[in-house]
Design a protein around this motif. Structure first.
Motif, PDB file in Angstrom:
ATOM      1  N   VAL A 115      22.253  -9.366   7.048  1.00 36.03           N
ATOM      2  CA  VAL A 115      21.161  -8.517   7.538  1.00 36.03           C
ATOM      3  C   VAL A 115      19.811  -9.042   7.074  1.00 36.03           C
ATOM      4  CG1 VAL A 115      20.129  -6.221   7.372  1.00 36.03           C
ATOM      5  CG2 VAL A 115      22.591  -6.465   7.767  1.00 36.03           C
TER       6      VAL A 115
ATOM      7  N   ASP B 262      12.193  -4.784   8.238  1.00 35.06           N
ATOM      8  CA  ASP B 262      13.110  -3.807   7.656  1.00 35.06           C
ATOM      9  C   ASP B 262      12.694  -2.369   7.958  1.00 35.06           C
ATOM     10  OD1 ASP B 262      10.988  -4.848   5.879  1.00 35.06           O
ATOM     11  OD2 ASP B 262      11.612  -3.196   4.580  1.00 35.06           O
TER      12      ASP B 262
ATOM     13  N   PHE C  89      14.887  -0.998  10.579  1.00 33.56           N
ATOM     14  CA  PHE C  89      16.326  -0.964  10.280  1.00 33.56           C
ATOM     15  C   PHE C  89      16.546  -0.133   9.013  1.00 33.56           C
ATOM     16  CE2 PHE C  89      15.541  -4.816  12.651  1.00 33.56           C
ATOM     17  CZ  PHE C  89      16.598  -4.904  13.546  1.00 33.56           C
ATOM     18  N   LYS C  90      15.972   1.053   8.969  1.00 35.74           N
ATOM     19  CA  LYS C  90      15.984   1.854   7.747  1.00 35.74           C
ATOM     20  C   LYS C  90      17.408   2.176   7.290  1.00 35.74           C
ATOM     21  CE  LYS C  90      11.565   2.632   6.840  1.00 35.74           C
ATOM     22  NZ  LYS C  90      10.958   2.281   5.547  1.00 35.74           N
ATOM     23  N   GLU C  91      18.226   2.715   8.187  1.00 39.07           N
ATOM     24  CA  GLU C  91      19.579   3.125   7.799  1.00 39.07           C
ATOM     25  C   GLU C  91      20.411   1.927   7.344  1.00 39.07           C
ATOM     26  OE1 GLU C  91      17.829   6.238  10.277  1.00 39.07           O
ATOM     27  OE2 GLU C  91      18.056   4.071  10.509  1.00 39.07           O
ATOM     28  N   LEU C  92      20.325   0.823   8.098  1.00 42.03           N
ATOM     29  CA  LEU C  92      21.102  -0.366   7.756  1.00 42.03           C
ATOM     30  C   LEU C  92      20.644  -0.955   6.425  1.00 42.03           C
ATOM     31  CD1 LEU C  92      23.331  -2.232   8.799  1.00 42.03           C
ATOM     32  CD2 LEU C  92      21.568  -3.559   9.979  1.00 42.03           C
ATOM     33  N   LYS C  93      19.350  -1.012   6.220  1.00 46.12           N
ATOM     34  CA  LYS C  93      18.813  -1.570   4.982  1.00 46.12           C
ATOM     35  C   LYS C  93      19.221  -0.726   3.777  1.00 46.12           C
ATOM     36  CE  LYS C  93      14.463  -2.089   2.501  1.00 46.12           C
ATOM     37  NZ  LYS C  93      13.028  -1.796   2.519  1.00 46.12           N
TER      38      LYS C  93
ATOM     39  N   ASN D 297      19.947  -1.306  14.941  1.00 47.35           N
ATOM     40  CA  ASN D 297      20.122  -0.625  13.658  1.00 47.35           C
ATOM     41  C   ASN D 297      21.116   0.521  13.788  1.00 47.35           C
ATOM     42  OD1 ASN D 297      19.224   0.493  10.914  1.00 47.35           O
ATOM     43  ND2 ASN D 297      18.609   2.142  12.301  1.00 47.35           N
ATOM     44  N   GLU D 298      20.960   1.338  14.820  1.00 49.56           N
ATOM     45  CA  GLU D 298      21.852   2.480  15.020  1.00 49.56           C
ATOM     46  C   GLU D 298      23.283   2.013  15.275  1.00 49.56           C
ATOM     47  OE1 GLU D 298      23.112   6.426  15.490  1.00 49.56           O
ATOM     48  OE2 GLU D 298      21.251   5.605  14.660  1.00 49.56           O
TER      49      GLU D 298
ATOM     50  N   ALA E  29      15.259  -3.105  18.243  1.00 50.48           N
ATOM     51  CA  ALA E  29      15.557  -3.120  16.810  1.00 50.48           C
ATOM     52  C   ALA E  29      16.175  -1.799  16.369  1.00 50.48           C
ATOM     53  CB  ALA E  29      14.278  -3.409  16.027  1.00 50.48           C
ATOM     54  N   GLN E  30      15.626  -0.696  16.835  1.00 55.26           N
ATOM     55  CA  GLN E  30      16.157   0.613  16.447  1.00 55.26           C
ATOM     56  C   GLN E  30      17.569   0.828  16.990  1.00 55.26           C
ATOM     57  OE1 GLN E  30      13.102   3.190  17.937  1.00 55.26           O
ATOM     58  NE2 GLN E  30      11.645   2.669  16.311  1.00 55.26           N
TER      59      GLN E  30
ATOM     60  N   TYR F 106      24.864   0.409  12.094  1.00 52.22           N
ATOM     61  CA  TYR F 106      25.088   1.437  11.076  1.00 52.22           C
ATOM     62  C   TYR F 106      26.329   2.269  11.411  1.00 52.22           C
ATOM     63  CZ  TYR F 106      24.306   5.542   8.145  1.00 52.22           C
ATOM     64  OH  TYR F 106      24.469   6.566   7.237  1.00 52.22           O
TER      65      TYR F 106
END
Length: 759
Positions: free
Chosen positions: A665, A681, A684-688, A640-641, A636-637, A644
């Motif tokens: 997303v 979520d 997926f901090k940056e994407l969210k 996300n990276e 997941a991380q 992003y």
């Protein structure tokens, strides 16, 4: 003229006062002169009186001196008279002293002779008792001898004590010989020892009579029991001296000992060093065949004679164990050059030991067959064989066709926890556990430490094999073998941690070894030389030692596990990145919306999401739950990276593009991970947060841009106004749900919207 005027002036001013002053001086001089004359007169009178007193005192001193001389002369005369008297009576005093010594010596001799007479008298009583065949009286007399021996334990008359010991030993041999002959007759009548096949059995009347005779003779033999200090060690084996068997128990063991030596020594066919199981099985059968009789016939006799603390069966087993130890000690030097026979005798010995302790509850502190193995040459051979066999076993297990299949394959796919480890890991752990069970019966901690180091070497060897197997990562996206190897490494780490952490099973054992190893590594061997204090020393060491003996190897396997997860993640992400490429490259800045239509998943995202879903479902099936948890969180991380960097930061967006991204997303990507967490979520901090910023309304964006630009004008400025501006900007971001993104990054994300006005 001037001088006369001055004199007149002084005369007028001081004439009366000066005369008075001079008159006062004259009067004072006269008064002092009279006082001085009176004082001189008084002193002269005192001097005259002192001379008379001094004369009297000197006369008194002369008289005292004369009296002292007279007293001294009297004392010297008395001293001369005393010396003369002493010399006169010295001879008489010496005679008196000699008489007193002779009297004391006579008393001691009389006492000494009294003890000897008592011993001789008891011996005569025993002779008379034997002549009239009165064994109870003879045994009473023998008990009296034992009492005398006990009373004389504190005496310094070693010759007397030796005489008593010799007398006791003399009568003990005679009485034991007599009782042994009768006891053997009774054993013959009851057909002792009990063999597997008895030709005939004694009649009931004969059994009752034999039992009564057995009880009587057994009691007599118990009364013949010598003190431990006088008992001779009954074994010539390598065992340490131990408490001798009770006399009647020893006589019960004697025919079996004789039978054992007949069959398993010399040139008999049954004496084969290749077949140690023959004599171990024979002794095991003897214990089995005689246990019931010992428990229900012999034990009550012991209880009646105040030997309740003695277990008849355990004593009987102890006697047979000594026989086995003598045999193993004599055979094992012949087996050091034969690996097969050496391994075979150790296996048979350990099986026999397990039977004794588990079936008959034989105490571990009593003589054990393991003692025959506690020799440097034997231990070195044993360790080398364990290492050789362990290494071969590891190679054999890993090379097996089913090595990387779950051992419990029927339930592994339906199980989400601990049954997904491969057959290879389970078999290797079983091998290590069995190895530990074998050497843990040794009494020497230093020997056990050598075995633990050997096990750590085997774990190092296994680690090298795992590294070789996994150095290239998974062969394909869905690689079952790689998944099960991951499970195996994880399971191995878990077991090693249990060995280190579980107090009741492994911790005390391994912690003691680790503490001693640290002590030896520091060179402090002196404190461990005394075996009697070894447990206390180890306890002190345990308090000072941090960690356990397995920490090093656990650390290596943790590194391996992390590297394997990284390689697995790289393979999975390669597929996901490939499928995500069209999705990342689509034109987000010119995306059109269809009037009246609801948002749907972007077609270009389908392949990417399918590959994510398939990877998650596949590895959830084949990975252990704890490993899968790490896997999906890392995946997941990384997704996300990637999205992003390759999608958000690398593109520009219009309103429709931003809404489509947010929909893809939140409504599709997050759904895939919601099965494993309630808050996908969070991974997926940056994407969210980028989706939140890209989908703000225009009014909020204008205000937020002003705040962010004001706060990012000079990020290095630390004055109060700049700090307040940054705090205000952070608060504004927090209000809309942005908690992780930096101020400058947030401003850059906002500027990716081409349809928003720029400040």
């Amino acid at each position: 003229m001037e001088e006369n005027i001055a004199n007149q002036f002084l005369d007028q001013l001081f004439s009366d006062h000066l005369q008075q002053f001079l008159n006062g001086i004259d009067a004072t001089l006269k008064e002092k002169k009279l006082e001085l004359d009176a004082l001189n007169t008084k002193n002269n009178a005192m001097i005259d009186g002192s001379d008379e007193n001094l004369v009297h005192a000197m006369q008194a001193c002369d008289n005292a001196i004369m009296q002292g001389h007279d007293a001294r002369d009297d004392y010297q005369q008395l001293l001369r008279n005393w010396h003369q008297l002493q010399q006169h009576h010295q001879h008489h005093l010496q005679q008196i002293e000699n008489l007193m010594k002779q009297e004391e010596t006579a008393k001691l001799k009389a006492c000494y002779l009294t003890w000897i007479q008592r011993v001789e008298g008891i011996s005569k009583e025993m002779i008379n008792g034997l002549q009239v065949a009165s064994l109870p009286d003879v045994l009473d007399a023998f008990t009296s001898l034992l009492t005398i021996n006990q009373q004389l334990q504190s005496t310094s008359c070693q010759h007397l004590l030796k005489y008593v010991h010799q007398t006791i030993s003399y009568w003990h041999k005679i009485l034991r010989k007599i009782l042994q002959r009768e006891f053997d007759d009774v054993l013959t009548k009851i057909q002792w020892p009990f063999l597997s096949v008895q030709m005939t059995s004694p009649s009931l009347d004969n059994q009752i009579d034999c039992k009564q005779q057995l009880e009587k003779l057994f009691s007599y033999l118990l009364r013949l029991q010598l003190p431990e200090a006088m008992s001779e060690n009954q074994s010539s084996s390598s065992l340490q001296p131990y408490k001798p068997l009770l006399a009647p128990i020893d006589l019960l063991v004697r025919p079996l000992r004789k039978r054992f030596r007949f069959h398993f020594y010399g040139k008999k066919q049954t004496n084969s060093i290749e077949k140690p199981e023959w004599y171990f099985t024979q002794v095991s059968n003897w214990i089995r065949d005689h246990s019931q009789y010992l428990q229900y016939t012999i034990q009550p006799i012991l209880n009646q004679n105040n030997f309740e603390n003695v277990d008849a069966r355990i004593e009987f087993i102890r006697g047979l164990v000594v026989v086995l130890v003598e045999k193993v000690t004599s055979d094992i030097p012949l087996l050091l050059s034969d690996d097969y026979c050496f391994s075979h005798i150790i296996d048979e010995l350990l099986l026999f030991e397990n039977e004794l302790h588990n079936k008959y509850y034989y105490p571990i502190e009593l003589p054990s067959c393991i003692a025959a193995l506690e020799d440097d040459s034997v231990i070195d051979k044993w360790i080398s064989l364990e290492w050789k066999n362990g290494k071969e076993k590891i190679n054999e297990i890993i090379s097996s066709a089913t090595a990387w299949r779950p051992k419990y394959k029927d339930v592994a796919q339906d199980c989400d926890t601990s049954l997904k480890f491969p057959e290879a890991t389970e078999n290797i752990l079983t091998m290590l556990i069995l190895m530990k069970e074998r050497y843990s019966k040794l009494s020497s901690t230093s020997y056990m430490m050598q075995f633990v180091r050997m096990q750590l070497s085997l774990l190092d060897e296994l680690y090298a094999r795992f590294v070789e197997l996994t150095k290239n990562g998974p062969k394909q996206l869905l690689d079952q073998d790689y998944s099960y190897i991951l499970n195996g490494v994880n399971h191995l780490i878990g077991v090693l941690k249990k060995w280190s952490d579980q107090w009741t099973i492994y911790l005390q054992f391994f912690l003691d070894l680790y503490a001693k190893e640290v002590k030896l590594r520091k060179g402090d061997v002196k404190s461990l030389e005394d075996d009697s204090n070894e447990s206390e020393v180890l306890k002190e060491n345990n308090d000072a030692v941090e960690g356990t003996i397995f920490d090093g190897i656990i650390g290596l396997y943790n590194i391996l596990l992390d590297e394997m997860l990284n390689k697995l993640g790289l393979v999975v992400m390669q597929i996901i990145k490939k499928n995500a490429k069209p999705y990342c490259k689509q034109k987000w800045l010119s995306m059109q919306s269809i009037r009246g239509a609801t948002l749907q998943l972007s077609p270009s995202a389908c392949d990417m999401l399918v590959s994510v879903r398939e990877s998650l479902q596949y590895y959830q099936t084949f990975l252990d739950s704890s490993i899968f948890l790490k896997f999906w969180q890392r995946l997941a991380q990384e997704i996300n990276e990637h999205l992003y960097q390759e999608l958000v930061v690398s593109n520009l967006f219009n309103e429709n593009g931003a809404k489509q991204l947010e929909y893809d997303v939140n409504k599709n990507l997050f759904i895939l991970f919601r099965e494993y967490t309630h808050r996908p979520d969070n991974f997926f901090k940056e994407l969210k947060e980028a989706c939140v910023l890209l989908n703000l309304n225009s009014g909020s964006v204008m205000l937020l841009q002003e705040i962010l630009q004001s706060a990012t004008m000079d990020l290095d400025d630390n004055d109060i106004s700049a700090s307040k501006a940054r705090a205000s900007a952070v608060a504004a971001l927090n209000e809309i749900g942005i908690h992780r993104m930096e101020l400058l990054t947030a401003l850059q994300i906002i500027q990716l919207r081409i349809d928003w006005p720029k400040l």
